[in-house]
Structures are given as C-alpha cells and as structure tokens.
Write a protein that holds these residues in place. Structure first.
Motif, PDB file in Angstrom:
ATOM      1  N   GLN A  29      10.192 -11.131  16.753  1.00 32.69           N
ATOM      2  CA  GLN A  29       9.763 -11.372  18.132  1.00 32.69           C
ATOM      3  C   GLN A  29       9.005 -10.172  18.700  1.00 32.69           C
ATOM      4  OE1 GLN A  29      10.202 -14.424  20.022  1.00 32.69           O
ATOM      5  NE2 GLN A  29      10.478 -14.919  17.838  1.00 32.69           N
ATOM      6  N   THR A  30       7.964 -10.472  19.437  1.00 32.21           N
ATOM      7  CA  THR A  30       7.218  -9.406  20.105  1.00 32.21           C
ATOM      8  C   THR A  30       8.007  -8.815  21.268  1.00 32.21           C
ATOM      9  OG1 THR A  30       6.086 -11.022  21.508  1.00 32.21           O
ATOM     10  CG2 THR A  30       4.994 -10.396  19.447  1.00 32.21           C
ATOM     11  N   TYR A  31       8.978  -9.546  21.765  1.00 27.25           N
ATOM     12  CA  TYR A  31       9.902  -9.057  22.791  1.00 27.25           C
ATOM     13  C   TYR A  31      11.145  -8.550  22.070  1.00 27.25           C
ATOM     14  CZ  TYR A  31      12.753  -8.945  27.050  1.00 27.25           C
ATOM     15  OH  TYR A  31      13.542  -8.540  28.103  1.00 27.25           O
ATOM     16  N   GLY A  32      11.413  -7.264  22.157  1.00 23.46           N
ATOM     17  CA  GLY A  32      12.460  -6.661  21.333  1.00 23.46           C
ATOM     18  C   GLY A  32      13.813  -6.493  21.983  1.00 23.46           C
ATOM     19  N   ASN A  33      13.944  -6.797  23.283  1.00 19.99           N
ATOM     20  CA  ASN A  33      15.213  -6.585  23.981  1.00 19.99           C
ATOM     21  C   ASN A  33      16.091  -7.831  23.855  1.00 19.99           C
ATOM     22  OD1 ASN A  33      17.252  -5.499  25.539  1.00 19.99           O
ATOM     23  ND2 ASN A  33      16.165  -5.735  27.489  1.00 19.99           N
ATOM     24  N   TRP A  34      16.680  -7.997  22.710  1.00 19.46           N
ATOM     25  CA  TRP A  34      17.524  -9.159  22.440  1.00 19.46           C
ATOM     26  C   TRP A  34      18.750  -8.757  21.624  1.00 19.46           C
ATOM     27  CZ3 TRP A  34      18.228  -9.582  17.275  1.00 19.46           C
ATOM     28  CH2 TRP A  34      17.221  -9.122  16.430  1.00 19.46           C
ATOM     29  N   GLU A  35      19.738  -9.621  21.646  1.00 13.94           N
ATOM     30  CA  GLU A  35      20.874  -9.550  20.729  1.00 13.94           C
ATOM     31  C   GLU A  35      21.053 -10.951  20.159  1.00 13.94           C
ATOM     32  OE1 GLU A  35      24.657  -8.876  22.563  1.00 13.94           O
ATOM     33  OE2 GLU A  35      24.419 -10.519  24.023  1.00 13.94           O
ATOM     34  N   MET A  36      21.444 -11.035  18.915  1.00 12.75           N
ATOM     35  CA  MET A  36      21.668 -12.336  18.285  1.00 12.75           C
ATOM     36  C   MET A  36      23.153 -12.456  17.975  1.00 12.75           C
ATOM     37  SD  MET A  36      19.698 -13.954  14.975  1.00 12.75           S
ATOM     38  CE  MET A  36      19.745 -15.724  14.663  1.00 12.75           C
ATOM     39  N   VAL A  37      23.828 -13.367  18.681  1.00 11.43           N
ATOM     40  CA  VAL A  37      25.275 -13.523  18.539  1.00 11.43           C
ATOM     41  C   VAL A  37      25.548 -14.722  17.631  1.00 11.43           C
ATOM     42  CG1 VAL A  37      27.469 -13.697  19.751  1.00 11.43           C
ATOM     43  CG2 VAL A  37      25.494 -12.640  20.892  1.00 11.43           C
ATOM     44  N   ILE A  38      25.823 -14.431  16.369  1.00 11.25           N
ATOM     45  CA  ILE A  38      26.064 -15.474  15.373  1.00 11.25           C
ATOM     46  C   ILE A  38      27.564 -15.672  15.232  1.00 11.25           C
ATOM     47  CG2 ILE A  38      25.763 -16.143  12.957  1.00 11.25           C
ATOM     48  CD1 ILE A  38      23.256 -14.321  12.932  1.00 11.25           C
ATOM     49  N   VAL A  39      28.035 -16.880  15.534  1.00 11.01           N
ATOM     50  CA  VAL A  39      29.453 -17.198  15.407  1.00 11.01           C
ATOM     51  C   VAL A  39      29.621 -18.180  14.249  1.00 11.01           C
ATOM     52  CG1 VAL A  39      31.460 -18.241  16.495  1.00 11.01           C
ATOM     53  CG2 VAL A  39      29.979 -16.727  17.820  1.00 11.01           C
ATOM     54  N   ASP A  40      30.305 -17.720  13.225  1.00 11.59           N
ATOM     55  CA  ASP A  40      30.511 -18.465  11.984  1.00 11.59           C
ATOM     56  C   ASP A  40      31.769 -19.327  12.108  1.00 11.59           C
ATOM     57  OD1 ASP A  40      30.768 -19.367   9.395  1.00 11.59           O
ATOM     58  OD2 ASP A  40      30.639 -17.390   8.460  1.00 11.59           O
ATOM     59  N   ASP A  41      31.595 -20.629  11.913  1.00 15.21           N
ATOM     60  CA  ASP A  41      32.698 -21.577  12.006  1.00 15.21           C
ATOM     61  C   ASP A  41      33.438 -21.684  10.667  1.00 15.21           C
ATOM     62  OD1 ASP A  41      34.374 -23.463  13.200  1.00 15.21           O
ATOM     63  OD2 ASP A  41      33.011 -25.131  12.774  1.00 15.21           O
TER      64      ASP A  41
END
Length: 250
Positions: A29-41
């Motif tokens: 992404q060109t917008y870098g202010n993110w977090e990716m919250v991956i929740v594994d079931d």
C-alpha cells in the motif's frame, strides 16, 4: 485509538495457500500507516507459519490465534476488538488490494465527509488471474438497499471507528459480513461507494460463497433470526436475491 491508523481486519482459517499474497498486497500500500490484525480460527494447515514469516519482519502484521475453532464471525469480532486504528478496513484472507486502495479510499472519505465506504472490485481465479468480471458499486447503500442485493464487497469496506464506534459481528456461519453491515447501517444511514476498482476477490472452488444454492438457508437465517424480519418480507428478499444471484443477472 491511534489517529490516522488503519486497522486491517482479517479472519483466517486454513488459508496458507493464499494469505501470503494477501499480506503482500497490504504491505504494498502507498499509505503506510496501517496494522493488519490476523485472527486465526485454529487452522489445521500451516497458516500460522506463513503469517509469522511476515510478522517477524514487519511489526505491523499482528497474529492472534483463537483458543478454539469458533467460525469466521467470532474471528472477525476478535480482530475488531484488538484493532487500535482510527479506521477499520476489511480484507478476507484470500483477497487482495490494489496498491493505492487505502490512500484513495481514505482521501474519498475525508474529502466527502463519509464515515462508511466501499469500492468496486474485480474477480480473479485461484492463481490471481483476472476473470473479466467487475462488480460495480452504487453511490450509496442504505439498510433496505443492502437487504435487496448486497452491492458491497467485504474486502472493499472501510469505516471510521471515531465516528461509528466498534461492533460485534452477528454469529452466523455464512453471510456474517452482510449481517455486520446491516448492524452498522442502523447507526450510519449509508455506505458510500467509490466506482474505482481497488480490490480483487479470489473465486475459489468449494469456498463458502461458491455454492449459491446453499446460501439461501443462510440468507433466511439472516433475515429471520438476526434481523427479525417477518416471514413475508424475508420471503420477498429471498426471491429478489435468488432472481439476481442465481440467474446471474448482476
């Protein structure tokens, strides 16, 4: 809540084959202010190993595993609870974003003053090749419009947590994304659509959404048990949904 941060909400289950490309589309992404919250079931494949191979080199990728297999709705809710961002954007574990997705959608929301938005998207096959089908959005989607024929792709949605707060996903095995949007539309009157194609939806053989006939009973459950619509109105919406989806009119 961190100003300007976009929390990417990603439930995951047995998606090791695809989730690497999904994560890479966020990292691009060109917008870098993110977090990716991956929740594994509680995946039974090597989803954990794949995700952790990214998270160990990128602190923005967060991995959480549920204590027991509970379904996508619970995993999505837990991801939303753990999110720290001013905005939440939804991305399924096998879908992908175009590089300017976050930047363009944030600009649209801020400039137009819309707290709840979605974009157009295109379908790709399991190898990521375009299938030549684009799902367009409409200018604005209300509660009643969404009931007719949800014109909103899950992996295209973003909303302002500051304006709308946090939500719990209704615990229905299928169509829980639609159920969530309906809950949110009781607080905010419209989902505003961007016409630009900014997401890619991967069509997988045997996926939950692949068998449209099997989805009919889940739409009935959504209308009757989650939204508490009457029998006549629920039957009407089932008929409209079937006419559009099963006959491939859209």
């Amino acid at each position: 809540m961190r100003d300007g941060l976009v929390s990417v909400i990603t439930p995951a289950y047995n998606c090791a084959q695809f989730i690497g490309k999904t994560i890479e589309s966020v990292q691009a992404q060109t917008y870098g202010n993110w977090e990716m919250v991956i929740v594994d079931d509680c995946s039974t494949d090597n989803t954990r190993e794949v995700v952790e191979s990214y998270s160990k080199n990128d602190f923005r990728v967060r991995y959480i595993c549920l204590d027991k297999n509970s379904g996508a709705a619970v995993a999505r809710t837990e991801s939303m609870k753990a999110a720290k961002g001013e905005y939440m954007a939804f991305l399924d574990s096998d879908d992908m974003w175009k590089p300017e997705k976050l930047a363009k959608q944030l600009a649209f929301m801020r400039e137009e003053g819309h707290p709840f938005s979605c974009t157009a998207y295109e379908q790709v096959d399991e190898q990521g090749n375009p299938l030549g089908k684009v799902i367009k959005t409409i200018r604005r989607t209300s509660y009643n419009r969404l009931l007719l024929d949800c014109p909103v792709g899950n992996s295209t949605v973003m909303y302002s947590v500051r304006a709308m707060g946090k939500f719990e996903v209704p615990n229905i095995r299928k169509r829980n994304d639609d159920a969530l949007w309906l809950q949110m539309l009781k607080k905010e009157p419209y989902i505003w659509g961007m016409p630009e194609i900014l997401s890619e939806y991967r069509v997988r053989e045997g996926s939950i959404s692949h068998n449209k006939f099997d989805l009919v009973k889940y739409h009935w459950k959504l209308y009757r048990e989650i939204e508490h619509l009457g029998i006549a109105r629920s039957s009407f919406h089932i008929a409209i949904w079937g006419f559009i989806k099963l006959l491939h009119i859209k």
